[in-house]
Design an enzyme around this catalytic site. Structure first.
Site, PDB file in Angstrom:
ATOM      1  N   GLU A 404      -7.582   7.295   5.887  1.00  0.00           N
ATOM      2  CA  GLU A 404      -8.797   7.546   5.397  1.00  0.00           C
ATOM      3  C   GLU A 404      -8.667   7.416   3.801  1.00  0.00           C
ATOM      4  OE1 GLU A 404     -11.396   7.071   7.157  1.00  0.00           O
ATOM      5  OE2 GLU A 404     -10.603   7.536   9.306  1.00  0.00           O
TER       6      GLU A 404
HETATM    7  C1  FAD Z   1      -0.725   8.215  11.564  1.00  0.00           C
HETATM    8  C2  FAD Z   1      -1.670   7.311  11.021  1.00  0.00           C
HETATM    9  C3  FAD Z   1      -2.516   6.614  11.483  1.00  0.00           C
HETATM   10  C4  FAD Z   1      -3.239   5.626  10.759  1.00  0.00           C
HETATM   11  N1  FAD Z   1      -4.455   4.924  11.361  1.00  0.00           N
HETATM   12  C5  FAD Z   1      -4.932   3.926  10.761  1.00  0.00           C
HETATM   13  C6  FAD Z   1      -5.844   3.143  11.490  1.00  0.00           C
HETATM   14  O1  FAD Z   1      -6.445   3.510  12.392  1.00  0.00           O
HETATM   15  N2  FAD Z   1      -6.248   1.959  10.604  1.00  0.00           N
HETATM   16  C7  FAD Z   1      -5.708   1.576   9.446  1.00  0.00           C
HETATM   17  O2  FAD Z   1      -6.306   0.557   9.056  1.00  0.00           O
HETATM   18  N3  FAD Z   1      -4.781   2.307   8.982  1.00  0.00           N
HETATM   19  C8  FAD Z   1      -4.277   3.505   9.362  1.00  0.00           C
HETATM   20  N4  FAD Z   1      -3.540   4.167   8.895  1.00  0.00           N
HETATM   21  C9  FAD Z   1      -2.903   3.674   7.415  1.00  0.00           C
HETATM   22  C10 FAD Z   1      -3.235   4.513   6.435  1.00  0.00           C
HETATM   23  O3  FAD Z   1      -4.614   4.439   6.052  1.00  0.00           O
HETATM   24  C11 FAD Z   1      -2.271   4.213   5.151  1.00  0.00           C
HETATM   25  O4  FAD Z   1      -1.017   4.856   5.550  1.00  0.00           O
HETATM   26  C12 FAD Z   1      -2.709   4.786   3.871  1.00  0.00           C
HETATM   27  O5  FAD Z   1      -4.084   4.091   3.470  1.00  0.00           O
HETATM   28  C13 FAD Z   1      -1.878   4.786   2.802  1.00  0.00           C
HETATM   29  O6  FAD Z   1      -1.277   3.432   2.594  1.00  0.00           O
HETATM   30  P1  FAD Z   1       0.326   3.200   2.646  1.00  0.00           P
HETATM   31  O7  FAD Z   1       1.041   4.028   3.753  1.00  0.00           O
HETATM   32  O8  FAD Z   1       0.786   1.841   2.384  1.00  0.00           O
HETATM   33  O9  FAD Z   1       0.752   4.011   1.325  1.00  0.00           O
HETATM   34  P2  FAD Z   1       0.563   3.344  -0.108  1.00  0.00           P
HETATM   35  O10 FAD Z   1      -0.269   2.786  -0.385  1.00  0.00           O
HETATM   36  O11 FAD Z   1       2.003   2.664  -0.426  1.00  0.00           O
HETATM   37  O12 FAD Z   1       0.902   4.746  -1.021  1.00  0.00           O
HETATM   38  C14 FAD Z   1       2.001   5.606  -1.377  1.00  0.00           C
HETATM   39  C15 FAD Z   1       1.880   6.705  -2.292  1.00  0.00           C
HETATM   40  O13 FAD Z   1       1.381   5.792  -3.604  1.00  0.00           O
HETATM   41  C16 FAD Z   1       0.073   6.472  -3.927  1.00  0.00           C
HETATM   42  N5  FAD Z   1      -0.717   5.302  -4.553  1.00  0.00           N
HETATM   43  C17 FAD Z   1      -0.863   4.169  -4.040  1.00  0.00           C
HETATM   44  N6  FAD Z   1      -1.769   3.352  -4.885  1.00  0.00           N
HETATM   45  C18 FAD Z   1      -1.981   4.164  -6.108  1.00  0.00           C
HETATM   46  C19 FAD Z   1      -2.710   4.023  -6.981  1.00  0.00           C
HETATM   47  N7  FAD Z   1      -3.544   3.114  -7.253  1.00  0.00           N
HETATM   48  N8  FAD Z   1      -2.859   5.002  -7.906  1.00  0.00           N
HETATM   49  C20 FAD Z   1      -2.128   6.325  -7.619  1.00  0.00           C
HETATM   50  N9  FAD Z   1      -1.444   6.424  -6.447  1.00  0.00           N
HETATM   51  C21 FAD Z   1      -1.491   5.443  -5.604  1.00  0.00           C
HETATM   52  C22 FAD Z   1      -0.720   7.024  -2.563  1.00  0.00           C
HETATM   53  O14 FAD Z   1      -1.640   7.839  -2.878  1.00  0.00           O
HETATM   54  C23 FAD Z   1       0.777   7.389  -1.814  1.00  0.00           C
HETATM   55  O15 FAD Z   1       0.980   8.743  -2.461  1.00  0.00           O
HETATM   56  C24 FAD Z   1      -2.890   5.267   9.336  1.00  0.00           C
HETATM   57  C25 FAD Z   1      -1.522   5.843   9.040  1.00  0.00           C
HETATM   58  C26 FAD Z   1      -0.850   6.730   9.750  1.00  0.00           C
HETATM   59  C27 FAD Z   1       0.376   7.257   9.046  1.00  0.00           C
END
Ligand code: FAD
Length: 596
Positions: A404
């Site tokens: 979220e």
């Molecule tokens: C169990 C689980 C359930 C989920 N359910 C859903 C779902 O139902 N639907 C859906 O669409 N998604 C879902 N997600 C996805 C989830 O929303 C994403 O994992 C989340 O938004 C983070 O994206 P990412 O994993 O690509 O991490 P990244 O975006 O790669 O982030 C990695 C790190 O970098 C940091 N970061 C990234 N960008 C920035 C920035 N601009 N400034 C500072 N820091 C930054 C982040 O805060 C984090 O610490 C789910 C994920 C999990 C693990």
């Protein structure tokens, strides 16, 4: 009062930073009506009877069980909370939907499945669907005949969701959108029937689509092997020229970001509420165990270092809960103001209070993490064993800081939204910062000091708001539109904002309870005093960090002197306050302010 005079025009999201609200203006759990309390009990019973006994099988992913339980929730009318009555829903008010989220928080995997269906899986359709789309799907979603989920993230696009690579092109006969690409981490994706999928029309225009299970070219990947929320389904989705009927485009081409982000505003708020429910559960379990476990001839609850954990858990949950119910009341007030298009009004209210929703998401997830971690510690070695529920709760809790919108993204969002409103003139932060600068230059102020119980906390709150204006004003003056690139400073400012909202919400609730001669008023005052005392230390430190990153030389010296003056607060015996709160927890093995 030390802050800018209250004005009705400031009755909007983020305005708490410059306006002052009275205790009578905030909604608190003591204001719950009989129907809302009954709803809470119904959900508690449902969870205890229908879900908790199945946790071991759910954790092992017993085929079909989670879907069956979500459908069961539909049988008792819990799935239609956010759906208008004309489409078969219950159209519950915002406070009631908070109760639902909070009470479900006792088993995180179920909360996720429930939230994927009723929250992020349904909201896009409720807020952005056409009448035909709503008629076709919403009654089945409300009854549980169809289960829904939300597919935004991709392997290479999570936080940066608009970098999605999934694409949609119109078929040569113009009848279907052909979807190609991959989605990742989709909660409930393994068993849902209706998927809100985001893809770029012609590889450019980010848009939302309603995709049914069974669509040719749409396949569902294997369940992910997760650290926590193992009872929930999380899968990748694959699309290969999957034909989605043209009429299943949701909202407008190129406006998918509006659908995605408004949905997340609602999801964030619910997530914070379910974290409060989870944190209360850990507190109850920890209290009970600390009485049963003996060491050195005593129950471990008699040790000060255990008591302080129980007391601190109660204090943090109190602050979180005060913010949640206050915000729910405010959103409900805005959504039910006179007007004909109720759905539109509800969405606008959520958008208006998106800052508060992000605050609740961050504070909720961090409060639950704190409680889960200290819960494990109280259980000692047994807390590290999967036979004890705190081990699972600890693993389950961690995801809340990631989905979220990660807590980093939400911290950025809080400040970005505040600045946007300040620049647009809809939130007079700039004039408030200027006024403060003049005040600081003109020497000590002779404002009337707050009086009565919690006067010191009232004063501290006013000062904290000034500290925010001092730090934020300096940061904006130096970096202007480049402030977003200085994320560490933005993070510090966001932390100050969150503490201000938490202090004010805690304080107003305690004052309201005292005015109503509430049974727990004195204890609430104690929680407020302890929270405020620590919050002022945090606020001062964050402001010092931010100012040192912004200014130097004489300017910095002057600013730090002003900060020191503003942050001065009288000593409080927080040890005694935490002990008293711990005793209140121990006397009933539960969070002491539930429904109060
Ligand atoms: C169990 C689980 C359930 C989920 N359910 C859903 C779902 O139902 N639907 C859906 O669409 N998604 C879902 N997600 C996805 C989830 O929303 C994403 O994992 C989340 O938004 C983070 O994206 P990412 O994993 O690509 O991490 P990244 O975006 O790669 O982030 C990695 C790190 O970098 C940091 N970061 C990234 N960008 C920035 C920035 N601009 N400034 C500072 N820091 C930054 C982040 O805060 C984090 O610490 C789910 C994920 C999990 C693990």
């Amino acid at each position: 009062m030390a802050t800018t005079t209250v004005s009705q025009t400031l009755n909007r999201g983020g305005a708490f930073l410059i306006a002052s609200t009275g205790p009578e203006d905030v909604f608190t759990p003591a204001d719950l009506n009989d129907d809302q309390r009954l709803l809470g009990r119904t959900i508690e019973e449902f969870i205890a009877k229908e879900v908790v006994p199945h946790i071991p099988e759910l954790e092992k992913h017993k085929e079909g069980l989670m879907a069956e339980l979500v459908r069961k929730a539909g049988e008792v009318g819990l799935l239609g909370a956010g759906i208008p009555e004309e489409y078969g829903g219950a159209a519950l008010d915002k406070v009631s939907s908070v109760i639902v989220s909070e009470k479900l928080g006792v088993y995180a995997s179920f909360t996720v499945a429930f939230g994927a269906h009723t929250g992020i899986g349904t909201i896009p359709l409720v807020y952005f669907g056409t009448d035909a789309q709503k008629k076709k799907y919403l009654p089945k979603i409300a009854s549980g005949e169809m289960l829904a989920c939300y597919a935004l993230s991709e392997p290479q696009a999570g936080s940066d969701a608009l970098a999605a690579r999934a694409r949609a092109v119109l078929s040569p006969d113009g009848k279907n959108w052909l979807l190609t690409g991959q989605k990742m981490w989709i909660s409930s994706g393994g068993f849902s029937d209706l998927y809100t999928v985001f893809a770029k029309v012609d590889g450019e225009k980010f848009s939302a689509f309603l995709v049914e299970r069974g669509t040719p070219g749409f396949t569902i990947g294997a369940e992910e092997n997760k650290m926590g929320i193992r009872g929930s389904s999380t899968v990748p989705l694959f699309f290969e020229n999957a034909p989605v009927p043209k009429e299943n485009l949701l909202y407008e081409i190129g406006r998918g970001h509006i659908v995605a982000f408004n949905t997340l505003n609602a999801g964030r708020f619910s997530l914070g509420a379910s974290c409060a429910g989870g944190a209360k559960q850990v507190l109850g379990l920890s209290s009970k165990y600390s009485k049963e476990r003996t060491a050195f001839g005593k129950s471990i609850c008699e040790f000060g270092l255990v008591k302080t954990k129980l007391g601190e858990m109660a204090i943090r949950i109190y602050a979180l809960e005060s913010m949640i119910y206050r915000t729910a009341g405010t959103i409900e007030g805005a959504a039910s103001a006179s007007g004909t298009d109720k759905v539109k009004q509800a969405m606008q209210a959520l958008e208006e209070y998106a800052i508060e929703s992000s605050i609740i998401k961050v504070v909720g997830s961090e409060t639950l993490d704190y409680c889960a971690d200290e819960g494990v510690q109280i259980f000692g070695g047994y807390g590290f064993h999967e036979d004890y529920p705190v081990a699972r709760i600890y693993r389950d809790s961690r995801i809340n800081r990631i989905f979220e919108g990660t807590n980093e993204i939400n911290r950025l969002v809080i400040i970005q939204m505040l600045l946007k409103r300040a620049m647009a003139g809809t939130l007079p932060l700039i004039s408030a910062a200027k006024k403060l600068a003049e005040e600081l230059l003109s020497g000590p102020s002779f404002e009337e000091a707050p009086s009565g119980a919690l006067a010191e906390e009232e004063r501290a709150l006013g000062q904290a708001k000034k500290i925010f204006l001092l730090a934020a004003g300096s940061a904006v003056e130096k970096f202007r539109d480049k402030l977003a690139e200085n994320q560490e400073i933005v993070g510090s400012l966001a932390n100050i904002v969150m503490d201000i909202y938490a202090v004010e919400s805690s304080l107003r609730r305690a004052q309201k309870s005292a005015a109503a001669k509430g049974q727990a008023a004195e204890l609430m005052a104690g929680a407020t005093r302890a929270f405020t005392y620590d919050a002022m230390d945090r606020v001062e430190k964050e402001a010092r960090t931010a100012l040192a990153g912004v200014s130097d030389g004489d300017t910095l010296t002057t600013q730090l002197a002003a900060l020191k003056r503003l942050a001065k607060h009288a000593p409080v015996d927080t040890i005694a306050l935490r002990r008293r709160l711990a005793d209140a927890v121990l006397s009933q093995d539960r969070y002491p302010f539930d429904g109060r």
